[in-house]
Motif scaffolding. Structure first.
Motif, short mmCIF file in Angstrom:
data_model
loop_
_atom_site.label_atom_id
_atom_site.label_comp_id
_atom_site.label_asym_id
_atom_site.label_seq_id
_atom_site.Cartn_x
_atom_site.Cartn_y
_atom_site.Cartn_z
N SER A 52 0.86 -1.18 0.00
CA SER A 52 0.00 0.00 0.00
C SER A 52 0.89 1.23 0.00
O SER A 52 2.12 1.12 0.11
CB SER A 52 -0.94 0.01 1.22
N THR A 53 0.30 2.40 -0.13
CA THR A 53 1.11 3.62 -0.16
C THR A 53 1.75 3.91 1.17
O THR A 53 2.75 4.63 1.24
CB THR A 53 0.23 4.81 -0.57
N ARG A 54 1.20 3.40 2.26
CA ARG A 54 1.70 3.74 3.60
C ARG A 54 2.60 2.65 4.20
O ARG A 54 3.58 2.94 4.84
CB ARG A 54 0.54 4.02 4.55
N ARG A 55 2.21 1.40 4.01
CA ARG A 55 2.95 0.35 4.71
C ARG A 55 2.83 -0.97 3.95
O ARG A 55 1.97 -1.12 3.06
CB ARG A 55 2.44 0.16 6.13
N LEU A 56 3.70 -1.90 4.33
CA LEU A 56 3.64 -3.25 3.80
C LEU A 56 3.16 -4.19 4.91
O LEU A 56 3.48 -3.99 6.08
CB LEU A 56 5.02 -3.70 3.32
N SER A 57 2.44 -5.20 4.54
CA SER A 57 2.01 -6.20 5.51
C SER A 57 2.05 -7.56 4.85
O SER A 57 1.89 -7.69 3.63
CB SER A 57 0.60 -5.91 6.03
N LEU A 58 2.29 -8.59 5.64
CA LEU A 58 2.35 -9.95 5.11
C LEU A 58 0.94 -10.51 4.95
O LEU A 58 0.08 -10.33 5.81
CB LEU A 58 3.14 -10.85 6.06
N THR A 59 0.71 -11.17 3.84
CA THR A 59 -0.53 -11.91 3.65
C THR A 59 -0.45 -13.20 4.48
O THR A 59 0.59 -13.51 5.09
CB THR A 59 -0.73 -12.25 2.18
N ASN A 60 -1.52 -13.96 4.48
CA ASN A 60 -1.49 -15.25 5.18
C ASN A 60 -0.41 -16.16 4.59
O ASN A 60 0.27 -16.88 5.32
CB ASN A 60 -2.86 -15.93 5.09
N SER A 61 -0.27 -16.11 3.28
CA SER A 61 0.79 -16.91 2.64
C SER A 61 2.17 -16.44 3.08
O SER A 61 3.08 -17.24 3.32
CB SER A 61 0.65 -16.83 1.12
N GLY A 62 2.33 -15.11 3.17
CA GLY A 62 3.61 -14.56 3.60
C GLY A 62 3.94 -14.94 5.03
O GLY A 62 5.09 -15.27 5.36
N GLN A 63 2.94 -14.92 5.91
CA GLN A 63 3.16 -15.32 7.31
C GLN A 63 3.52 -16.79 7.42
O GLN A 63 4.31 -17.18 8.28
CB GLN A 63 1.91 -15.00 8.13
N THR A 64 2.94 -17.61 6.55
CA THR A 64 3.27 -19.03 6.55
C THR A 64 4.70 -19.27 6.07
O THR A 64 5.43 -20.11 6.61
CB THR A 64 2.28 -19.80 5.65
N LEU A 65 5.10 -18.52 5.04
CA LEU A 65 6.42 -18.73 4.45
C LEU A 65 7.54 -18.16 5.30
O LEU A 65 8.65 -18.73 5.32
CB LEU A 65 6.46 -18.11 3.05
N LEU A 66 7.30 -17.06 6.01
CA LEU A 66 8.39 -16.32 6.64
C LEU A 66 9.27 -17.17 7.55
O LEU A 66 10.50 -17.16 7.39
CB LEU A 66 7.84 -15.11 7.40
N PRO A 67 8.74 -17.90 8.55
CA PRO A 67 9.66 -18.67 9.41
C PRO A 67 10.46 -19.71 8.66
O PRO A 67 11.63 -19.96 8.97
CB PRO A 67 8.72 -19.30 10.45
N ARG A 68 9.86 -20.31 7.62
CA ARG A 68 10.59 -21.30 6.84
C ARG A 68 11.67 -20.62 5.99
O ARG A 68 12.77 -21.15 5.84
CB ARG A 68 9.62 -22.08 5.95
N ALA A 69 11.33 -19.46 5.46
CA ALA A 69 12.32 -18.72 4.66
C ALA A 69 13.50 -18.29 5.53
O ALA A 69 14.66 -18.36 5.11
CB ALA A 69 11.66 -17.50 4.02
#
Length: 301
Positions: A52-69
């Motif tokens: 978005s113009t103000r901030r970034l946020s993780l989608t559900n897929s992003g939250q699932t991937l992050l710890p594994r990444a």
């Protein structure tokens, strides 16, 4: 197929909260980081970061991937470090956590010696008095004062420390010096807030717990030491907090005829990815820096 540079861009962006900051940390152009993120998302067929113009946020897929990444990047870094170690060279990142007070008093010189010996290791140290979850927090190792009651971690003992009852001369002149456990219970205590029943002493039948009246509860050893120096009450502290104050005479050791439970320092690391050569080298270096017996016990004596 996921590319490693795309995973690195995703993790950096998630950690930094913006593509601009991630590009700065990675030393890449913002457009390059953005393209790597887009390529990763195309390859996975899903959106990982909501822009978005103000901030970034993780989608559900992003939250699932992050710890594994994060784990993938850590394991790749560790594999590179292991290969480097075979050539006699240790290199790469090493993320650590340690208690604030001990870190301020003792870790600076010890880590400096370690990095002089291993200049290609990049240490990231976070000082935190809360109970840091090494397994979930992405740390390679954490320094713990006290038992490591977590079966996800493996602990290596670095040093021991005696714990002493101490108070200022002004407090003892004003309130008297206890000579027995019963007398100690009638005094004011500067207590560690995160641990109940902390004043444990050896007794013929086992450990006995003394509970003085609290004049202050705090979760920081340096504040406890300073409160005792100011004459607020009696504190039970490891010698690595009070050895200089004892030598200077601003604190006095109190003998009540029984010995307090000692303290131990551990370097703990997650069991699931094992100890790297860097962690072994760090543990060995810290043990040499602290000494056996450690220099704070010698100074207290």
């Amino acid at each position: 197929m996921m590319k490693l540079d795309g995973i690195a861009a995703f993790v950096a962006t998630a950690d930094a909260g913006s593509i601009s900051e991630a590009s700065r940390r990675l030393g890449l152009a913002k457009s390059v980081v953005g393209e790597r993120l887009a390529e990763l998302e195309r390859g996975l067929g899903t959106t990982l970061i909501q822009r978005s113009t103000r901030r970034l946020s993780l989608t559900n897929s992003g939250q699932t991937l992050l710890p594994r990444a994060q784990r993938i990047l850590r394991e790749v870094a560790e594999a590179a470090a292991e290969l480097a170690a075979r050539t006699g060279r240790l290199a790469g990142p090493l993320r650590l956590s340690a208690p604030v007070s001990f870190g301020v008093l003792h870790l600076g010189p010890a880590l400096a010696r370690f990095l002089v010996d291993h200049p290609e290791i990049e240490v990231s140290l976070e000082l935190d008095d809360s109970f840091v979850d090494a397994a979930a927090g992405g740390f390679d190792a954490v320094l713990r004062h006290g038992a490591v009651g977590d079966n996800r971690l493996i602990a290596r003992r670095l040093a021991t420390s005696r714990r002493l009852l101490v108070a200022s001369r002004a407090y003892l002149d004003r309130c008297g010096c206890p000579a027995t456990p019963t007398e100690l219970e009638r005094h004011k205590g500067v207590l560690y807030a995160n641990r109940e029943g902390d004043w444990r002493f050896a007794a013929p039948e086992g450990w006995s717990v003394i509970r003085p009246r609290a004049c202050l509860r705090v979760n920081n050893g340096l504040v406890m030491r300073d409160a005792a120096v100011a004459g607020l009450g009696i504190a039970l502290l490891p010698t690595f907090f009070v050895h200089e104050a004892l030598r200077a005479g601003t604190l006095v050791e109190i003998d009540i005829g029984v010995e307090a439970e000692g303290a131990e320092l551990f370097l703990a690391y997650p069991r699931d990815h094992g100890a790297s050569a860097k962690i072994h080298a760090l543990a060995d270096s810290l043990r040499r820096s602290f000494g056996d017996p450690p220099y704070w016990d010698k100074a207290a004596d």
